[in-house]
Each structure stands twice: as C-alpha cells, then as structure tokens.
Design a protein around this motif. Structure first.
Motif, mmCIF file in Angstrom:
data_model
loop_
_atom_site.group_PDB
_atom_site.id
_atom_site.type_symbol
_atom_site.label_atom_id
_atom_site.label_comp_id
_atom_site.label_asym_id
_atom_site.label_seq_id
_atom_site.Cartn_x
_atom_site.Cartn_y
_atom_site.Cartn_z
ATOM 1 N N ASN A 174 91.072 20.244 44.977
ATOM 2 C CA ASN A 174 90.559 19.113 44.214
ATOM 3 C C ASN A 174 90.242 19.504 42.774
ATOM 4 N N GLN A 175 90.813 20.613 42.333
ATOM 5 C CA GLN A 175 90.464 21.116 41.009
ATOM 6 C C GLN A 175 90.907 20.141 39.923
ATOM 7 N N SER A 176 91.998 19.391 40.177
ATOM 8 C CA SER A 176 92.477 18.461 39.158
ATOM 9 C C SER A 176 91.556 17.261 39.020
ATOM 10 N N GLN A 177 90.736 16.978 40.050
ATOM 11 C CA GLN A 177 89.859 15.823 40.009
ATOM 12 C C GLN A 177 88.513 16.161 39.367
ATOM 13 N N TYR A 178 87.999 17.358 39.721
ATOM 14 C CA TYR A 178 86.704 17.728 39.162
ATOM 15 C C TYR A 178 86.554 19.237 39.220
ATOM 16 N N GLY A 179 85.646 19.775 38.399
ATOM 17 C CA GLY A 179 85.357 21.200 38.393
ATOM 18 C C GLY A 179 84.011 21.467 39.034
ATOM 19 N N TRP A 180 83.743 22.724 39.294
ATOM 20 C CA TRP A 180 82.496 23.118 39.930
ATOM 21 C C TRP A 180 81.588 23.750 38.882
ATOM 22 N N ASP A 181 80.343 23.317 38.881
ATOM 23 C CA ASP A 181 79.350 23.909 37.993
ATOM 24 C C ASP A 181 78.011 23.849 38.688
ATOM 25 N N TYR A 182 77.164 24.863 38.434
ATOM 26 C CA TYR A 182 75.894 24.969 39.132
ATOM 27 C C TYR A 182 74.811 25.403 38.163
ATOM 28 N N ILE A 183 73.587 25.097 38.560
ATOM 29 C CA ILE A 183 72.406 25.629 37.874
ATOM 30 C C ILE A 183 71.859 26.737 38.765
ATOM 31 N N TYR A 184 71.778 27.951 38.234
ATOM 32 C CA TYR A 184 71.430 29.109 39.053
ATOM 33 C C TYR A 184 69.968 29.509 38.845
ATOM 34 N N GLU A 185 69.365 29.966 39.910
ATOM 35 C CA GLU A 185 68.008 30.501 39.860
ATOM 36 C C GLU A 185 67.940 31.693 40.810
ATOM 37 N N PRO A 186 67.741 32.919 40.361
ATOM 38 C CA PRO A 186 67.391 33.260 38.972
ATOM 39 C C PRO A 186 68.592 33.373 38.034
ATOM 40 N N ASP A 187 69.763 33.868 38.551
ATOM 41 C CA ASP A 187 70.947 33.977 37.699
ATOM 42 C C ASP A 187 72.182 33.954 38.586
ATOM 43 N N ALA A 188 73.352 33.765 37.960
ATOM 44 C CA ALA A 188 74.584 33.615 38.717
ATOM 45 C C ALA A 188 74.914 34.875 39.510
ATOM 46 N N LYS A 189 74.722 36.052 38.915
ATOM 47 C CA LYS A 189 75.066 37.311 39.594
ATOM 48 C C LYS A 189 74.266 37.470 40.879
ATOM 49 N N SER A 190 72.972 37.224 40.838
ATOM 50 C CA SER A 190 72.124 37.389 42.025
ATOM 51 C C SER A 190 72.534 36.428 43.129
ATOM 52 N N VAL A 191 72.813 35.188 42.738
ATOM 53 C CA VAL A 191 73.184 34.183 43.736
ATOM 54 C C VAL A 191 74.516 34.531 44.388
ATOM 55 N N ILE A 192 75.520 34.901 43.585
ATOM 56 C CA ILE A 192 76.841 35.217 44.132
ATOM 57 C C ILE A 192 76.782 36.471 44.999
ATOM 58 N N ASP A 193 76.036 37.487 44.531
ATOM 59 C CA ASP A 193 75.893 38.710 45.325
ATOM 60 C C ASP A 193 75.301 38.410 46.698
ATOM 61 N N GLU A 194 74.244 37.621 46.720
ATOM 62 C CA GLU A 194 73.581 37.304 47.985
ATOM 63 C C GLU A 194 74.475 36.443 48.872
ATOM 64 N N LEU A 195 75.169 35.500 48.265
ATOM 65 C CA LEU A 195 76.000 34.591 49.059
ATOM 66 C C LEU A 195 77.193 35.320 49.676
ATOM 67 N N LEU A 196 77.837 36.201 48.907
ATOM 68 C CA LEU A 196 78.967 36.947 49.462
ATOM 69 C C LEU A 196 78.522 37.914 50.558
ATOM 70 N N GLN A 197 77.326 38.479 50.390
ATOM 71 C CA GLN A 197 76.794 39.346 51.443
ATOM 72 C C GLN A 197 76.564 38.541 52.719
ATOM 73 N N ARG A 198 75.984 37.347 52.567
ATOM 74 C CA ARG A 198 75.759 36.481 53.730
ATOM 75 C C ARG A 198 77.085 36.027 54.336
ATOM 76 N N TYR A 199 78.070 35.826 53.482
ATOM 77 C CA TYR A 199 79.385 35.411 53.980
ATOM 78 C C TYR A 199 79.995 36.489 54.878
ATOM 79 N N VAL A 200 79.976 37.735 54.418
ATOM 80 C CA VAL A 200 80.541 38.836 55.200
ATOM 81 C C VAL A 200 79.773 39.009 56.507
ATOM 82 N N GLU A 201 78.449 38.968 56.428
ATOM 83 C CA GLU A 201 77.637 39.097 57.643
ATOM 84 C C GLU A 201 77.892 37.935 58.592
#
Length: 305
Positions: free
Chosen positions: A216-243
C-alpha cells in the motif's frame, strides 16, 4: 494345553497394552486442544509484530539494525532446533531431525561451521550422538512454553550473531497444519529478510493472510512519533519479533506433538484391538482342537475296552 495358556497370557498382555495406549490417546487429546488454542492465539501476535517492525523500518530507512545486516559469505551459522522431550508421537521428531541432519551435512560439505541450540530432549540426544556442537540447550519445557526459559538459551546465538561470530541463525521446528499433518520447516531467522517479507518467518494460516510491506506504499506512507527515540523503539521491537518467532515455533511444536501423539496412540490402540481379535481366534481354534482330541481319546479308550 500349554499352547492355550501361552495364547491366553499373550491376549492379557496385549489387552493391558491397549489400556495404556487408549489412556495416552485420551490424555493427548485433552492436551492437544489446549496446545492448539495456545498456538493459534500466538499467530496473530507474530503477524502484527512483523508488520509493525516492517512499517517502522520503512519509516526509518536510515537506521540499520544489526539483525538486518547481510554477511558477504557464510563461514559459521547457528541452528535452533525445536523437538519434543518425550517420544511416542509417530515420526514427528524423526522428520525434523532428518531435515536438520541433511542441512548439517550440507553446511559441513561447504566448509561452514555449525553450532546448535536444542529445545527438547529428543533433538539434543540426536545432536549429541552425531557429535554436533551444542552450545546451549533447554529441556523439560512441559506442556506450556515459557519465554523466560527460551530467551536464556536463545541469547547466546543472538549475541554471537551481533558480535560476528556466526553469519546467520536458522530455526528448525514442526509447523502445525492440522491434527493429521505437521510439516518440518527450516528457515533463516537472522539476518531478518528485507522488509520481513519472507512467509516462512511466521506461522500464519492461509486464511489469515499477511500484509506484505510496501503493498500500500503508493496510497500512503508510514510515519510515527517515537518515545523516547526511533532507535530504541526499533531495537526493542525487533528483539520482541525474534523472540516471538521462537516462542511461536515452540508453541507450534507442542501442538504438533500432542496431535501426533494422539494419532499414534489411536493407531496403536486400533492395532492392539486387531491383534487381540486374531489371538482370540487362534485361541478358540486351539482350544477346540484340544477338546476334540480329548474326546477322540476317550472314545478310542472306550472302544478298546
């Protein structure tokens, strides 16, 4: 008469065996329902976490997580093998270990070193017998997967990948299809495939469908407000994904185990019933022959007198 006694003893023995297999079938059927519910409840989580992680990576193309790093060549790999702790479940463990040993032979033929993490006593036993390098193990998992026990054994493989000691991590388990069918699967866990689009990294059913990142990339893009920052959120989410993928693999294996055991014990009970019928037929024929022989001897003795 000695033959009759032996047949009667054998019938009693098979009857006792049938009672055991019938009881195990009923126990497996009871556990199977709970294991399947637990397994199916985890599938939507795996799908959603995968989609969220893909969307976050799409929104932050500049940040490259270590789990996404493709190595130029494979010199060493880690393999996580999920099997059962107990037997009497048909060819479930045999099929998955045959697949694992074939891959192990392929790695050795290519000069790639392998290290293994074993979840389940059956897989650990096979790997130990073939002399594989088992770095971590976790046995006696029971009827319900516990994430804290899985993470400890899995962390060694994840840390070795991040540190560059191994170039990929693979996961081998039995995928639950239905009560009569379980499929052995062997797929790459790390590095994560681009946009997480590999269908083998989750255990979704065809009815669920999986959103492919970018559709659906042609219809809309993805954007987020991160807390505390994008790196911390992505790191934690990918770790949870693998687990979550590993947890789901263990849940799939447990559901497959109970299903395979119920089917195997039902087949054993049916076979025992057939054997009992055959033995009873032989017993009746033998007993009838013995009685006929005794009558003939009595008649012959009376005639002689």
């Amino acid at each position: 008469m000695a033959g009759i006694k032996e047949i009667r003893t054998k019938i009693k023995s098979v009857q006792n065996t049938r009672k055991i297999t019938k009881a195990m079938e009923m126990v497996a059927a009871s556990k199977m329902r709970k294991a399947q519910d637990r397994m199916r409840a985890g599938r939507p989580y795996a799908v959603k976490v995968r989609n969220m992680a893909a969307h976050l990576m799409q929104a932050n193309p500049d940040y490259h997580h270590p789990y996404l790093t493709e190595r130029e060549s494979l010199k060493a790999v880690g393999v996580v093998v999920v099997t059962t702790d107990k037997g009497l479940c048909g060819g479930l463990n045999t099929n998955i270990m045959r697949l694992v040993l074939n891959k192990y032979s392929e790695f050795n033929a290519q000069g790639i070193k392998s290290q293994f993490t074993a979840f389940g006593n059956k897989g650990l036993g096979v790997l130990s017998r073939v002399g594989a390098n088992v770095v971590t193990q976790e046995v006696g998992l029971g009827d319900m997967p516990q994430l804290d026990r899985l993470i400890g054994a899995l962390k060694v493989q994840l840390d070795d990948f991040v540190e560059g000691k191994i170039d990929a991590v693979y996961l081998a388990t039995n995928r639950f299809v239905n009560t009569m069918r379980q499929e052995p699967v062997f797929f790459r866990l790390l590095p994560l495939p681009g946009k997480l689009a590999d269908p083998n990294t989750v255990f979704e059913t065809p009815a669920q469908g999986v959103e492919t990142p970018g559709e659906n990339q042609s219809q809309y893009g993805w954007d987020y407000i991160y807390e505390p920052d994008a790196k911390s959120v992505i790191d934690e989410l990918l770790q949870r994904y693998v687990e979550g993928v590993v947890y789901q693999a263990v849940a799939e294996s447990m559901a497959s185990e109970q299903s395979a055991r119920m089917v195997a014990m039902k087949a054993a009970s049916d076979n025992a019933k057939k054997v009992i019928g055959d033995l009873q037929l032989v017993y009746n024929k033998t007993r009838q022959a013995a009685i006929t022989k005794e009558i003939s001897e009595i008649v012959g003795g009376a005639a002689a007198v």
